[in-house]
Write an enzyme that holds these catalytic residues in place. Structure first.
Site, PDB file in Angstrom:
ATOM      1  NE  ARG A 144       0.376   1.908  36.956  1.00 49.17           N
ATOM      2  CZ  ARG A 144       1.603   2.302  36.611  1.00 49.17           C
ATOM      3  NH1 ARG A 144       2.047   2.103  35.395  1.00 49.17           N
ATOM      4  NH2 ARG A 144       2.393   2.894  37.481  1.00 49.17           N
ATOM      5  CD  GLU A 148       2.141   7.765  41.052  1.00 53.47           C
ATOM      6  OE1 GLU A 148       2.078   8.996  40.938  1.00 53.47           O
ATOM      7  OE2 GLU A 148       2.895   7.070  40.350  1.00 53.47           O
ATOM      8  CG  ASN A 184       0.584   6.823  37.598  1.00 47.35           C
ATOM      9  OD1 ASN A 184       1.539   7.554  37.848  1.00 47.35           O
ATOM     10  ND2 ASN A 184       0.433   5.645  38.180  1.00 47.35           N
ATOM     11  CB  SER A 243       4.043   2.701  31.332  1.00 52.94           C
ATOM     12  OG  SER A 243       4.591   2.682  32.606  1.00 52.94           O
ATOM     13  CE  LYS A 265       3.871  11.135  43.091  1.00 53.36           C
ATOM     14  NZ  LYS A 265       4.029  11.379  41.653  1.00 53.36           N
ATOM     15  CE  LYS A 287       4.751   9.230  47.424  1.00 54.67           C
ATOM     16  NZ  LYS A 287       3.681   8.484  46.728  1.00 54.67           N
ATOM     17  N   GLY A 298       7.364   9.554  37.268  1.00 60.76           N
ATOM     18  CA  GLY A 298       8.373   8.793  36.522  1.00 60.76           C
ATOM     19  C   GLY A 298       9.439   8.144  37.391  1.00 60.76           C
TER      20      GLY A 298
HETATM   21  P1  ADP Z   1       6.142   8.396  40.713  1.00 58.64           P
HETATM   22  O1  ADP Z   1       5.197   9.389  40.158  1.00 58.64           O
HETATM   23  O2  ADP Z   1       7.557   8.795  40.625  1.00 58.64           O
HETATM   24  O3  ADP Z   1       5.859   7.013  40.208  1.00 58.64           O
HETATM   25  P2  ADP Z   1       5.186   7.393  43.275  1.00 58.64           P
HETATM   26  O4  ADP Z   1       4.360   8.135  44.238  1.00 58.64           O
HETATM   27  O5  ADP Z   1       4.503   6.292  42.557  1.00 58.64           O
HETATM   28  O6  ADP Z   1       5.831   8.430  42.273  1.00 58.64           O
HETATM   29  O7  ADP Z   1       6.443   6.827  44.019  1.00 58.64           O
HETATM   30  C1  ADP Z   1       7.438   6.057  43.362  1.00 58.64           C
HETATM   31  C2  ADP Z   1       7.672   4.748  44.100  1.00 58.64           C
HETATM   32  O8  ADP Z   1       8.039   5.018  45.446  1.00 58.64           O
HETATM   33  C3  ADP Z   1       6.456   3.849  44.203  1.00 58.64           C
HETATM   34  O9  ADP Z   1       6.318   3.060  43.048  1.00 58.64           O
HETATM   35  C4  ADP Z   1       6.770   3.044  45.448  1.00 58.64           C
HETATM   36  O10 ADP Z   1       7.672   1.982  45.153  1.00 58.64           O
HETATM   37  C5  ADP Z   1       7.503   4.060  46.321  1.00 58.64           C
HETATM   38  N1  ADP Z   1       6.541   4.735  47.230  1.00 58.64           N
HETATM   39  C6  ADP Z   1       5.817   5.830  46.942  1.00 58.64           C
HETATM   40  N2  ADP Z   1       5.021   6.172  47.972  1.00 58.64           N
HETATM   41  C7  ADP Z   1       5.236   5.267  48.937  1.00 58.64           C
HETATM   42  C8  ADP Z   1       4.728   5.075  50.265  1.00 58.64           C
HETATM   43  N3  ADP Z   1       3.816   5.905  50.776  1.00 58.64           N
HETATM   44  N4  ADP Z   1       5.191   4.030  50.975  1.00 58.64           N
HETATM   45  C9  ADP Z   1       6.122   3.193  50.453  1.00 58.64           C
HETATM   46  N5  ADP Z   1       6.657   3.326  49.229  1.00 58.64           N
HETATM   47  C10 ADP Z   1       6.227   4.346  48.465  1.00 58.64           C
HETATM   48 MG    MG Z   2       4.350   5.752  40.597  1.00 57.33          MG
END
Ligand code: ADP
Ligand code: MG
Length: 494
Positions: free
Chosen positions: A142, A159, A161, A166, A323, A381, A386
């Protein structure tokens, strides 16, 4: 362009960020709102847009999942772009997962300091060293995006996945839910702008295809699950759909601890548990350290990776979804190694936000300085999945200052913060007795992809559907299972 030149290109300030149009006039009259909210909650419950409660847990009860009442506007062109690019991303991730040199080089610093990624990497090296028993892999991916209002409303990838992606199940129902809501509100004419969504069927087709490749009618598909599954509907829908689509297939559910206690390998390295031979493993657990209670759960992961079962994901796909690998792919020239067509490379580059390593080298030092100078432009990050692990706002500065002289920093990446346009709507959560208030929200689109193949070839490559998650604009993160997000559907606008 150097990192510092990039840093000079400041994004627009938050107050300049625009609002998406309301797709129906809001607020709704009080009586109408009350009635539609009641109906919508019951629709959600009765169609399994639901979860088990964390605060009032019972295996016997469901609460509806948080949802946005009226679908949020999403630019049509960007939605189409996200669908189109999924086939290229599937190909890319498949090739990255099969490139030992690239994964090793990308993760070499990170695994020294991040124990969890280090453990995964050791399993990877062990199974590669022994020779893979199962060469076919099943990617159920996803790719997540937000529209970036600071870059003329283009989507940027948050990102991708590769494990436990999910909301393919509930997300599919939410599309039907929003069709119903628009009809109830007298807007049948608007249904044409709600794109169809068959994510559930698409993901299950991928699992069934892998099961056929495994080639034993009596083999089962095993869902590897957490000790307690709160997001149960989003797993059972898959299970029920598989039985419907391919009645011969049985699905079983087991935890890592079950595997540790009772699984074994047969003479041909078949994965055996409780009298079943497992043909396909669908991981809905194993992506965070807390899922491995002790060494024996790690041993169980290794046992599964050694086995003949087709895994979604295999350990190499799991690592490809970190990441750190996402950041390495954004380096100049990286994509060209995997995608031989320059137009594909260009398309993928367009969706990447700025991604910076914090390694101990010149670029890493520049990134550290950028984060200290202008923390609110970035998200910091770690190598976790999750939700709830990232650092935002001024805390980015503090965190970077604290880690800048320690090896730990190489386990983190710095990402340009995406500023999505705001939409206004009603968010409905379980337990709220009062009528919902209008709030400003932002959305994140996920596109599902299925890819099957081995190191030499890809035999199956599909884009299968979407999901939209929306959170209140002031929240940093919006995981639905994690608590702040709500299920939504994209309403396409021109
Ligand atoms: P995870 O693996 O925990 O889902 P993500 O990279 O998807 O990690 O980050 C979690 C959440 O943080 C995302 O769903 C989004 O809401 C927010 N987020 C992540 N990266 C960004 C970014 N570059 N700019 C704005 N919000 C972000
Ligand atoms: Mg995410």
């Amino acid at each position: 362009m150097s990192v510092s030149q990039l840093a000079a290109k400041k994004p627009k300030m938050a107050e300049e960020i625009k609002h998406l149009p309301m797709i129906v006039p809001l607020p709704l009259p009080e009586e109408q709102l009350k009635e539609i909210v009641e109906k919508s909650k019951d629709w959600a419950l009765m169609h399994g847009a639901a979860m088990r409660s964390k605060t009032q847990f019972s295996e016997d009860a469901l609460f509806f999942a948080p949802f946005v009442l009226i679908p949020s506007a999403f630019p049509r062109k960007e939605f189409a772009k996200a669908l189109e690019i999924q086939l290229i991303l599937n190909e890319l991730m498949h090739k990255v997962a099969h490139d030992r040199r690239f994964l090793t080089e990308s993760l070499k610093e990170t695994i020294k300091v991040d124990e969890f990624t280090g453990n995964l990497f050791r399993i990877y090296e062990t199974v590669l060293g022994e020779g893979l028993t199962q060469r076919t892999t099943l990617g159920l991916l996803r790719s997540d995006y937000m529209v970036n209002a600071s870059s003329t409303d283009k989507i940027k990838q948050v990102e991708i996945n590769t494990i436990a992606s999910s909301f393919g199940g509930i997300g599919t129902n939410i599309t039907v839910f929003h069709r119903y809501i628009l009809q109830e509100l007298g807007h049948s004419d608007m249904l044409k702008n709600l794109p169809e969504n068959n994510a559930l069927e698409g993901l299950c087709s991928g699992m069934i295809e892998a099961w056929k490749i495994y080639g034993k009618p009596e083999a089962v598909i095993m869902f590897l699950i957490e000790d307690i599954t709160y997001n149960i509907c989003d797993q059972r829908f898959h299970e029920f759909k598989i039985r419907e689509m391919c009645p011969q297939v049985r699905v079983i559910r087991r935890t890592l601890t079950d595997m540790a206690e009772r699984a074994s390998l047969g003479p041909k390295k078949q994965l055996l548990i409780d009298e079943c031979e497992v043909g396909v493993i669908y991981f809905r657990a194993g992506y965070e350290p807390g899922h491995y209670h002790s060494q024996k759960e790690w041993d169980a992961r290794l046992l599964m990776e050694r086995s003949l079962a087709i895994k979604s994901p295999s350990i190499h796909y799991h690592l490809a979804g970190t990441k750190k690998v996402q950041q390495t792919l954004a380096k100049p020239g990286a994509l060209d190694q995997f995608l031989n067509d320059p137009s594909k490379v260009e398309k993928v580059k367009q969706i990447f936000a700025g991604l910076y390593s914090l390694d101990f080298d010149e670029l890493g030092e520049q990134a550290i300085q950028m984060a200290i100078d202008d923390p609110e432009r970035f998200v910091l990050k770690p190598q976790r999945e999750g939700g709830g692990n990232n650092v935002y706002g001024l805390e980015v500065r503090d965190a970077v200052k604290k880690m800048k002289d320690s090896e730990e920093r190489t386990a983190w990446i710095l990402m340009e913060r995406i500023h999505p346009p705001l939409s206004t709507g009603y968010m409905v959560r379980p337990g709220g007795s009062k009528a919902p208030q209008l709030v400003d929200m932002v959305s994140e689109l996920g596109i599902f992809g299925v890819v099957i193949g081995d190191a030499e070839k890809i035999t199956y490559n599909k884009q299968v559907g979407h999901m939209l998650r929306t959170k209140v604009a002031t929240a940093n993160e919006g995981g639905v299972a994690a608590g702040l997000g709500a299920l939504d559907s994209p309403y396409l606008i021109d």
